[in-house]
Enzyme design. Structure first.
Site, PDB file in Angstrom:
ATOM      1  N   LEU A  54     -39.652 -55.898 -45.089  1.00  0.00           N
ATOM      2  CA  LEU A  54     -40.343 -56.092 -46.369  1.00  0.00           C
ATOM      3  C   LEU A  54     -41.447 -57.157 -46.286  1.00  0.00           C
ATOM      4  O   LEU A  54     -41.926 -57.651 -47.301  1.00  0.00           O
ATOM      5  CB  LEU A  54     -39.334 -56.445 -47.472  1.00  0.00           C
ATOM      6  CG  LEU A  54     -38.392 -55.305 -47.883  1.00  0.00           C
ATOM      7  CD1 LEU A  54     -37.310 -55.810 -48.829  1.00  0.00           C
ATOM      8  CD2 LEU A  54     -39.161 -54.153 -48.532  1.00  0.00           C
TER       9      LEU A  54
ATOM     10  N   SER B 123     -42.384 -62.659 -43.588  1.00  0.00           N
ATOM     11  CA  SER B 123     -43.152 -63.660 -42.831  1.00  0.00           C
ATOM     12  C   SER B 123     -44.600 -63.703 -43.290  1.00  0.00           C
ATOM     13  O   SER B 123     -45.150 -64.776 -43.559  1.00  0.00           O
ATOM     14  CB  SER B 123     -43.119 -63.339 -41.330  1.00  0.00           C
ATOM     15  OG  SER B 123     -41.819 -63.438 -40.832  1.00  0.00           O
TER      16      SER B 123
ATOM     17  N   ASP C 220     -49.415 -54.983 -43.768  1.00  0.00           N
ATOM     18  CA  ASP C 220     -48.680 -55.899 -44.650  1.00  0.00           C
ATOM     19  C   ASP C 220     -49.606 -56.909 -45.307  1.00  0.00           C
ATOM     20  O   ASP C 220     -49.543 -57.175 -46.501  1.00  0.00           O
ATOM     21  CB  ASP C 220     -47.608 -56.673 -43.874  1.00  0.00           C
ATOM     22  CG  ASP C 220     -46.612 -55.757 -43.189  1.00  0.00           C
ATOM     23  OD1 ASP C 220     -46.769 -54.533 -43.306  1.00  0.00           O
ATOM     24  OD2 ASP C 220     -45.693 -56.264 -42.538  1.00  0.00           O
TER      25      ASP C 220
ATOM     26  N   ALA D  73     -45.786 -62.800 -46.081  1.00  0.00           N
ATOM     27  CA  ALA D  73     -45.885 -63.274 -47.473  1.00  0.00           C
ATOM     28  C   ALA D  73     -45.992 -64.800 -47.504  1.00  0.00           C
ATOM     29  O   ALA D  73     -46.784 -65.357 -48.272  1.00  0.00           O
ATOM     30  CB  ALA D  73     -44.680 -62.811 -48.284  1.00  0.00           C
TER      31      ALA D  73
ATOM     32  N   PRO E 157     -35.794 -60.466 -48.936  1.00  0.00           N
ATOM     33  CA  PRO E 157     -34.706 -60.269 -47.974  1.00  0.00           C
ATOM     34  C   PRO E 157     -35.239 -60.296 -46.541  1.00  0.00           C
ATOM     35  O   PRO E 157     -36.279 -59.682 -46.254  1.00  0.00           O
ATOM     36  CB  PRO E 157     -34.152 -58.883 -48.337  1.00  0.00           C
ATOM     37  CG  PRO E 157     -34.528 -58.694 -49.778  1.00  0.00           C
ATOM     38  CD  PRO E 157     -35.855 -59.373 -49.932  1.00  0.00           C
ATOM     39  N   ARG E 158     -34.531 -60.992 -45.645  1.00  0.00           N
ATOM     40  CA  ARG E 158     -35.000 -61.185 -44.278  1.00  0.00           C
ATOM     41  C   ARG E 158     -34.661 -60.005 -43.387  1.00  0.00           C
ATOM     42  O   ARG E 158     -33.636 -59.360 -43.542  1.00  0.00           O
ATOM     43  CB  ARG E 158     -34.361 -62.458 -43.680  1.00  0.00           C
ATOM     44  CG  ARG E 158     -34.694 -63.745 -44.426  1.00  0.00           C
ATOM     45  CD  ARG E 158     -36.162 -64.077 -44.400  1.00  0.00           C
ATOM     46  NE  ARG E 158     -36.668 -64.260 -43.049  1.00  0.00           N
ATOM     47  CZ  ARG E 158     -36.884 -65.436 -42.470  1.00  0.00           C
ATOM     48  NH1 ARG E 158     -36.647 -66.542 -43.138  1.00  0.00           N
ATOM     49  NH2 ARG E 158     -37.348 -65.514 -41.236  1.00  0.00           N
ATOM     50  N   GLN E 159     -35.532 -59.754 -42.420  1.00  0.00           N
ATOM     51  CA  GLN E 159     -35.301 -58.798 -41.323  1.00  0.00           C
ATOM     52  C   GLN E 159     -35.008 -57.373 -41.779  1.00  0.00           C
ATOM     53  O   GLN E 159     -34.277 -56.645 -41.120  1.00  0.00           O
ATOM     54  CB  GLN E 159     -34.148 -59.289 -40.418  1.00  0.00           C
ATOM     55  CG  GLN E 159     -34.305 -60.702 -39.901  1.00  0.00           C
ATOM     56  CD  GLN E 159     -35.426 -60.874 -38.891  1.00  0.00           C
ATOM     57  OE1 GLN E 159     -36.263 -59.998 -38.743  1.00  0.00           O
ATOM     58  NE2 GLN E 159     -35.468 -62.008 -38.229  1.00  0.00           N
TER      59      GLN E 159
END
Length: 334
Positions: free
Chosen positions: A119, A122, A166, A124, A114-116
């Site tokens: 999580l 980017s 991340d 990944a 899921p964007r923004q």
């Protein structure tokens, strides 16, 4: 190998404790969420070709489609991330005097993250791209160095405000304790990273807003400026948040889940002291806590993680969070 299709993945990440101190020489514990991932397909071709995905194409149904698209993915899609990864990979090989064979490839990506919503979608895509390039060119980048190269692709090349957490989680996978000690970071360029057995983790839930669009990293700006100016409150709070990761590591190893539960809540409460939390994000945390679960951000906002005691609490979370447009999942780490 020369004609083989290479497929690599990297998964969503959730900060369990200590974030956002990774950008301030702190300590964190993060887990991989295998429910969501970025996938790269790479195969030989006459020219180097980055295939555009839907979010990279500049054709829209109407003005509202364009507005929604920019809100969700920004002004650029994922191809800029792949371009930055390829550039950094090439520069690493040059610096290490690794001569790459004269061969080209086509690369395409897909992401279900899921964007923004904090999580790490980017990073990944970047991590999966780096893995594919390493396989294609048969180059081994040491595991402890790889997260720093991925971070530099985001920060130096694309101007994305980010820390190491991340990328470390996505490179090492599972559950990872990270110590970004200032002296060690300056000396080696990376922190001390230690895997924790994910089977020791309690019942965790993840929830994310399905209608929240925000630019990841925006909330950090004021704190970073205050930290660099030597603001006492910010420095002390960051230190206290970082120390939660040490306490959390002990609690996980001893299976002291009551203690871990309190530490997760404490992490978010300390964050509130130095950062502005939007109403939408506050609603997410408060709703989960009313259901009897602990709650904190997984990253910079938009999704939360916490401990639930039993299925009754989990069911309550699903029902109550759905009312505020949030989806609940049980995260798979292994």
């Amino acid at each position: 190998m020369d004609n083989a299709i290479i497929e690599t993945s990297a998964y969503a990440r959730a900060g369990l404790l200590g974030n956002p101190t990774d950008g301030y020489f702190g300590k964190t514990i993060s887990i991989i969420i295998r429910n969501f991932g970025a996938r790269i397909l790479l195969y030989p071709s006459p020219e180097l070709h980055i295939e555009a995905q839907e979010q990279d194409v500049n054709i829209f149904r109407n003005i509202y489609h364009l507005v929604d698209s920019v809100k969700l993915t920004g002004y650029y899609g994922g191809s800029r991330l792949i371009k930055a990864a390829i550039k950094k990979f090439g520069e690493y090989c040059e610096a290490e005097q690794i001569k790459l064979p004269n061969k080209n490839f086509t690369v395409r990506y897909h992401s279900s993250i899921p964007r923004q919503v904090g999580l790490a979608g980017s990073s990944a895509i970047l991590t999966a791209t780096m893995r594919a390039l390493m396989k294609f060119y048969e180059v081994n980048i040491p595991q402890e160095i790889l997260p720093s190269i991925i971070l530099s692709a985001e920060v130096d090349e694309l101007g994305i405000n980010a820390g190491l957490q991340d990328r470390v989680a996505q490179v090492y996978e599972g559950c990872v304790y990270m110590d970004f000690n200032k002296e060690g970071m300056k000396e080696k360029g990376y922190g001390n990273y230690e895997r924790i057995d994910p089977s020791l983790l309690p019942n965790l839930y993840l929830a994310y807003k399905t209608d929240l669009s925000k630019v990841s990293g925006a909330v950090f700006n004021n704190v970073k400026a205050r930290f660099e100016k030597g603001d006492e409150e910010v420095i002390q709070t960051i230190e206290e948040i970082a120390n939660l990761a040490d306490e959390g590591k002990k609690a996980i190893l001893q299976k002291d889940y009551d203690k871990l539960n309190k530490l997760i809540d404490r992490n978010f409460d300390l964050r509130c002291k130095i950062m502005n939390i939007s109403d939408s994000n506050m609603e997410l945390v408060e709703t989960a806590r009313r259901c009897g679960a602990s709650a904190k951000f997984t990253g910079s906002g938009g999704s939360i993680i916490g401990i639930y005691k039993n299925d009754e609490v989990l069911n309550k979370l699903v029902i109550e969070l759905k009312k505020i447009n949030a989806r609940v999942v049980k995260p798979y780490t292994v």
